[in-house]
Motif scaffolding. Structure first.
Motif, PDB file in Angstrom:
ATOM      1  N   GLU A 187       0.846  -1.190   0.000  1.00  0.00           N
ATOM      2  CA  GLU A 187       0.000   0.000   0.000  1.00  0.00           C
ATOM      3  C   GLU A 187       0.883   1.242   0.000  1.00  0.00           C
ATOM      4  OE1 GLU A 187      -3.145  -1.098  -0.810  1.00  0.00           O
ATOM      5  OE2 GLU A 187      -3.188   1.081  -0.872  1.00  0.00           O
ATOM      6  N   ASP A 188       1.839   1.279   0.927  1.00  0.00           N
ATOM      7  CA  ASP A 188       2.749   2.421   1.040  1.00  0.00           C
ATOM      8  C   ASP A 188       3.586   2.596  -0.220  1.00  0.00           C
ATOM      9  OD1 ASP A 188       1.790   2.711   3.562  1.00  0.00           O
ATOM     10  OD2 ASP A 188       3.566   1.914   4.585  1.00  0.00           O
ATOM     11  N   ARG A 189       3.868   1.492  -0.880  1.00  0.00           N
ATOM     12  CA  ARG A 189       4.813   1.528  -1.983  1.00  0.00           C
ATOM     13  C   ARG A 189       4.300   2.361  -3.164  1.00  0.00           C
ATOM     14  NH1 ARG A 189       9.593  -0.223  -2.389  1.00  0.00           N
ATOM     15  NH2 ARG A 189      10.641  -0.765  -4.327  1.00  0.00           N
ATOM     16  N   LYS A 190       2.982   2.450  -3.317  1.00  0.00           N
ATOM     17  CA  LYS A 190       2.439   3.224  -4.438  1.00  0.00           C
ATOM     18  C   LYS A 190       2.952   4.661  -4.385  1.00  0.00           C
ATOM     19  CE  LYS A 190      -1.642   0.296  -4.223  1.00  0.00           C
ATOM     20  NZ  LYS A 190      -3.071   0.191  -3.857  1.00  0.00           N
ATOM     21  N   GLU A 191       2.917   5.232  -3.219  1.00  0.00           N
ATOM     22  CA  GLU A 191       3.417   6.594  -3.028  1.00  0.00           C
ATOM     23  C   GLU A 191       4.940   6.645  -3.007  1.00  0.00           C
ATOM     24  OE1 GLU A 191       0.662   9.154  -3.488  1.00  0.00           O
ATOM     25  OE2 GLU A 191       2.407   9.929  -2.375  1.00  0.00           O
TER      26      GLU A 191
END
Lengths: 210, 210
Positions: A187-191
């Motif tokens: 989830e965090d990786r998208k940003e």
DNA sequence: GTCTATAGAAGGATAGAC
DNA sequence: GTCTATCCTTCTATAGAC
């Protein structure tokens, strides 16, 4: 083709997809696929003649599915930075829904590169460059991206979203051991990925080279 | 153990390594390994009992080989930036000599994550963080790298050197089609990767966030 | 320790009934 | 179109001679 035929053929195809992605071409068993589809082995051969043909059908569908995800970003009317952000949001979301796909595709291509050759016949890196230059002439100059460094940049971008899935087996073990959540990481990786890449190419801005 | 025994056992092991890396566990055939070693199948079983055991021996050796390459960088007495440069020079050079290793290891782990569990039992991401903080306290703060974002940073670093090899089958086809040289790309990548990552984390410097 | 020969099981593919 | 039964090949693994 009757409705029943279609149903059976589709069920075979879907079962084959699951089993091939799970076990790979070499590890998959026709019996497993038949069981999974609730039919017998003979029917697999009736529809697809051989294991090889059934596999090729599945592989082609999946390869097109994953590669087609790279193209739409070019159609967007947005800055290069926004396209990068858009790409990672879309691409990682897609991979979250199909987490085993990258490992499957990469592995089967490595085993037999001929499989991908016919699917990539119309792709040309020079055309990609021309398209990018038309859309982002000024940005490419500002970020010092050239025809020569484009492969370096593109593969770095792809690497950052694909690698966590290609290395999923290791990542899940490592995260589990340290009590962290792989899904949260994704989830965090998208940003994070977008920011990482944008900083990397902005650091290249003329006059600010590292 | 006599000299002859050692010779045979080693020859078997080396042959098995080549065949398993080439074909994978499921695709490899004991007959191929025997032929490659210039002996017969029975002798394989005499030394390793089963295909599974022979594979595990090869896998463990190769996994240790590749993972041990990540550690020495921490022993260096250098700045974070220089460690990154050092890492990519060393790591990509190593992978150039063993180009099929990443795909092999990643694939076999994905097929059976239990294989890697026992090899990673002593690795702990929290310990890694502690080590890094001891060596690079100020830099980590300056670059805004925290215990929480460390996995994002580390996987991005690994991705950039490993991905071209994991996706070697595609890359070679694409490069061939556009008349470019994959080896040249890899040579260039040692420098490019370091610059890319350093710019990405320096862009994070307090007060200059994107 | 190394070989030949073969057991025994599994897997892909097909024949033929319905 | 779908099934059962079976063929035939391939593969792992072992027995037994030397």
């Amino acid at each position: 083709m009757t409705e029943v035929e279609k149903q059976t053929e589709d069920r075979i195809f879907e079962s084959a997809t699951e089993v091939f992605i799970e076990k790979g071409m070499d590890g998959a068993r026709m019996q497993d696929i038949a069981n999974h589809a609730g039919i017998n082995k003979a029917l697999l051969h009736y529809y697809y003649r051989t294991k090889e043909r059934l596999f090729e059908a599945v592989f082609e569908k999946m390869a097109k599915l994953i590669f087609s995800r790279f193209a739409p970003v070019l159609d967007e009317n947005a800055s290069l930075e926004d396209k990068i952000r858009f790409f990672y949001r879309e691409h990682i979301s897609f991979l979250q829904k199909n987490p085993r796909l990258p490992a499957f595709i990469l592995n089967e291509i490595n085993r037999n590169p001929a499989r991908i050759r016919k699917l990539l016949w119309k792709f040309n890196i020079n055309e990609l460059w021309n398209t990018l230059e038309k859309q982002h002439h000024d940005e490419l100059i500002r970020y010092n991206i050239t025809r020569e460094t484009l492969p370096q940049v593109m593969t770095s971008i792809a690497a950052i979203s694909v690698f966590p899935f290609a290395a999923r087996g290791i990542m899940e073990v490592l995260f589990e051991k340290s009590g962290q959540d792989f899904n949260k990481y994704l989830e965090d990786r998208k940003e994070f990925a977008a920011g990482f890449v944008i900083r990397a190419i902005k650091g290249c801005e003329t006059g600010t080279n590292v």
